[in-house]
Design a protein around this motif. Structure first.
Motif, PDB file in Angstrom:
ATOM      1  N   VAL A  95       0.834  -1.206   0.000  1.00  0.00           N
ATOM      2  CA  VAL A  95       0.000   0.000   0.000  1.00  0.00           C
ATOM      3  C   VAL A  95       0.865   1.250   0.000  1.00  0.00           C
ATOM      4  O   VAL A  95       0.634   2.191  -0.775  1.00  0.00           O
ATOM      5  CB  VAL A  95      -0.972  -0.008   1.197  1.00  0.00           C
ATOM      6  CG1 VAL A  95      -1.757   1.303   1.248  1.00  0.00           C
ATOM      7  CG2 VAL A  95      -1.940  -1.185   1.102  1.00  0.00           C
ATOM      8  N   LYS A 142       1.071   4.160  -3.018  1.00  0.00           N
ATOM      9  CA  LYS A 142       0.827   5.575  -2.753  1.00  0.00           C
ATOM     10  C   LYS A 142       2.046   6.422  -3.141  1.00  0.00           C
ATOM     11  O   LYS A 142       1.900   7.530  -3.683  1.00  0.00           O
ATOM     12  CB  LYS A 142       0.471   5.780  -1.281  1.00  0.00           C
ATOM     13  CG  LYS A 142      -0.885   5.196  -0.904  1.00  0.00           C
ATOM     14  CD  LYS A 142      -1.179   5.330   0.565  1.00  0.00           C
ATOM     15  CE  LYS A 142      -1.467   6.752   0.954  1.00  0.00           C
ATOM     16  NZ  LYS A 142      -1.902   6.842   2.372  1.00  0.00           N
ATOM     17  N   GLU A 164      -1.619   9.082  -3.448  1.00  0.00           N
ATOM     18  CA  GLU A 164      -3.013   8.666  -3.582  1.00  0.00           C
ATOM     19  C   GLU A 164      -3.132   7.168  -3.802  1.00  0.00           C
ATOM     20  O   GLU A 164      -2.201   6.517  -4.294  1.00  0.00           O
ATOM     21  CB  GLU A 164      -3.675   9.390  -4.761  1.00  0.00           C
ATOM     22  CG  GLU A 164      -3.664  10.897  -4.669  1.00  0.00           C
ATOM     23  CD  GLU A 164      -4.537  11.425  -3.539  1.00  0.00           C
ATOM     24  OE1 GLU A 164      -5.536  10.749  -3.207  1.00  0.00           O
ATOM     25  OE2 GLU A 164      -4.210  12.494  -2.999  1.00  0.00           O
ATOM     26  N   LEU A 165      -4.300   6.627  -3.453  1.00  0.00           N
ATOM     27  CA  LEU A 165      -4.632   5.261  -3.823  1.00  0.00           C
ATOM     28  C   LEU A 165      -5.104   5.237  -5.280  1.00  0.00           C
ATOM     29  O   LEU A 165      -5.156   6.284  -5.942  1.00  0.00           O
ATOM     30  CB  LEU A 165      -5.694   4.709  -2.874  1.00  0.00           C
ATOM     31  CG  LEU A 165      -5.244   4.585  -1.411  1.00  0.00           C
ATOM     32  CD1 LEU A 165      -6.424   4.243  -0.518  1.00  0.00           C
ATOM     33  CD2 LEU A 165      -4.130   3.549  -1.275  1.00  0.00           C
ATOM     34  N   CYS A 166      -5.471   4.088  -5.784  1.00  0.00           N
ATOM     35  CA  CYS A 166      -5.711   3.942  -7.216  1.00  0.00           C
ATOM     36  C   CYS A 166      -7.181   4.106  -7.595  1.00  0.00           C
ATOM     37  O   CYS A 166      -8.090   3.732  -6.847  1.00  0.00           O
ATOM     38  CB  CYS A 166      -5.211   2.584  -7.690  1.00  0.00           C
ATOM     39  SG  CYS A 166      -3.422   2.458  -7.694  1.00  0.00           S
ATOM     40  N   ARG A 169      -7.573  -2.525  -0.123  1.00  0.00           N
ATOM     41  CA  ARG A 169      -6.882  -1.427   0.548  1.00  0.00           C
ATOM     42  C   ARG A 169      -6.173  -0.492  -0.423  1.00  0.00           C
ATOM     43  O   ARG A 169      -5.852   0.641  -0.059  1.00  0.00           O
ATOM     44  CB  ARG A 169      -5.891  -1.988   1.564  1.00  0.00           C
ATOM     45  CG  ARG A 169      -6.587  -2.637   2.764  1.00  0.00           C
ATOM     46  CD  ARG A 169      -5.628  -3.012   3.863  1.00  0.00           C
ATOM     47  NE  ARG A 169      -4.918  -4.248   3.584  1.00  0.00           N
ATOM     48  CZ  ARG A 169      -3.607  -4.383   3.603  1.00  0.00           C
ATOM     49  NH1 ARG A 169      -2.828  -3.345   3.843  1.00  0.00           N
ATOM     50  NH2 ARG A 169      -3.043  -5.553   3.350  1.00  0.00           N
ATOM     51  N   LEU A 170      -5.955  -0.945  -1.652  1.00  0.00           N
ATOM     52  CA  LEU A 170      -5.308  -0.098  -2.660  1.00  0.00           C
ATOM     53  C   LEU A 170      -6.293   0.793  -3.401  1.00  0.00           C
ATOM     54  O   LEU A 170      -5.876   1.692  -4.132  1.00  0.00           O
ATOM     55  CB  LEU A 170      -4.587  -0.973  -3.691  1.00  0.00           C
ATOM     56  CG  LEU A 170      -3.380  -1.775  -3.217  1.00  0.00           C
ATOM     57  CD1 LEU A 170      -2.846  -2.640  -4.360  1.00  0.00           C
ATOM     58  CD2 LEU A 170      -2.291  -0.859  -2.700  1.00  0.00           C
ATOM     59  N   THR A 171      -7.598   0.556  -3.219  1.00  0.00           N
ATOM     60  CA  THR A 171      -8.615   1.246  -4.010  1.00  0.00           C
ATOM     61  C   THR A 171      -9.079   2.505  -3.297  1.00  0.00           C
ATOM     62  O   THR A 171      -9.463   2.471  -2.136  1.00  0.00           O
ATOM     63  CB  THR A 171      -9.814   0.312  -4.260  1.00  0.00           C
ATOM     64  OG1 THR A 171      -9.352  -0.951  -4.729  1.00  0.00           O
ATOM     65  CG2 THR A 171     -10.749   0.905  -5.289  1.00  0.00           C
ATOM     66  N   LYS A 172      -9.073   3.623  -4.008  1.00  0.00           N
ATOM     67  CA  LYS A 172      -9.409   4.908  -3.406  1.00  0.00           C
ATOM     68  C   LYS A 172     -10.912   5.038  -3.161  1.00  0.00           C
ATOM     69  O   LYS A 172     -11.718   4.205  -3.636  1.00  0.00           O
ATOM     70  CB  LYS A 172      -8.934   6.051  -4.307  1.00  0.00           C
ATOM     71  CG  LYS A 172      -9.777   6.271  -5.548  1.00  0.00           C
ATOM     72  CD  LYS A 172      -9.301   7.499  -6.310  1.00  0.00           C
ATOM     73  CE  LYS A 172     -10.275   7.879  -7.426  1.00  0.00           C
ATOM     74  NZ  LYS A 172      -9.826   9.076  -8.164  1.00  0.00           N
TER      75      LYS A 172
END
Length: 299
Positions: A173, A177, A183-185, A203-206
């Motif tokens: 993660v 970022k 930012e996340l993706c 957890r990687l998704t915004k």
């Protein structure tokens, strides 16, 4: 087994080859839900070959045509396929392997992901399907980072056009970022079929991002952080198709993309085995040593 005769609406295909799919491994490994023993030729379903006979009522397909199919018993020399699930292969692909079902999965998952120019995309897991999705995301103009446990798979992701490749560990993660300006993706595609990478993908998704589940999850339930998914308002897409017409359309699009040069799966076919050595092919697919990505069986 005797060579079968095509019924009305079917064609008989003399198999040139069949890809080994990760979903085949549940039967090979003896999973209780796999329905083993399976019918002869099962579960081979990524086949291509030449039409050897045509049943009544079939139009537009002839003996000798080279085709990809959605047949389900293609670990064999011959297999039957419904004419509506057969896609012709043009002369430009003569002599080249074409596991059409696997390529259609990549095309269809990418449609469901709806990649957009300039957006950030993370692909979690880089096997054959993940590598195809990387190419298609880049074709759509996205910025792509891949995350995989295997260093070899990371290198494949870069070779397919990814902008960055990182490990799949406790630092994933933070690394994403850092790559994405803090930012996340916008879009994250999970392509492993395993619980822990699916958790990382979430957890990687915004906030209001798209979480696309392209991995085929077998073997029972998964525990997910629904509180996180809920709080971020994620659009969660199960990017699997079961409609044969959609599959066939995806195969046809894959044919066009390969002919145009927009999609190049050839570096991903790393191993070939004779049909008599199917056990060795499945064992290698289960072990996934360095250098392995996709096995093909040749009758």
């Amino acid at each position: 087994m005797p060579v079968p005769e095509p019924a009305a609406g079917q064609v008989l295909v003399e198999i040139e080859g069949c890809g080994v799919c990760g979903s085949d491994l549940s039967a090979w490994l003896g999973a209780s839900e796999s329905g083993y023993p399976r019918p002869p030729g099962a579960p081979g379903h990524e086949s291509w070959g030449r039409i050897a006979a045509v049943g009544d009522g079939v139009h537009g397909l002839s003996v000798g045509d080279r085709v990809a199919t959605l047949a389900q018993r293609a670990y064999a020399q011959y297999d039957l396929a419904g004419a509506e699930t057969v896609v012709p292969l043009p002369p430009a692909l003569d002599g080249k392997p074409f596991p059409g079902e696997a390529l259609a999965c990549g095309v269809n998952a990418s449609h469901r992901a709806a990649f957009r120019p300039g957006e950030s995309v993370a692909v979690v897991g880089v096997g054959f399907l993940g590598a195809i999705i990387v190419q298609l995301a880049k074709n759509a103009g996205a910025r792509v980072i891949v995350s995989s446990r295997r260093r070899y798979a990371q290198r494949i992701g870069l070779a397919m056009g990814a902008d960055e490749a990182i490990g799949l560990d406790e630092h994933t993660v933070d690394r994403v970022k850092e790559w994405n300006g803090g930012e996340l993706c916008d879009c994250v595609v999970e392509v492993t079929g395993v619980e822990r990478p699916l958790d990382v993908a979430g957890r990687l998704t915004k906030i209001r991002g798209r979480l696309v589940i392209a991995g085929y999850h077998q073997g029972g339930r998964r525990s997910i952080d629904l509180e996180l998914w809920n709080w971020r308002g994620l659009d969660v897409v199960n990017a699997h198709e079961r409609d044969p017409a959609v599959y066939a359309r995806g195969m046809a699009e894959a044919v066009d993309a390969v002919v145009r040069g927009d999609l190049d799966p050839s570096p991903l076919y790393t191993d070939e085995f004779a049909l008599a050595d199917a056990a060795a092919a499945l064992e290698k697919a289960a072990d996934r040593p360095d250098g392995f990505l996709k096995a093909l069986l040749r009758p």
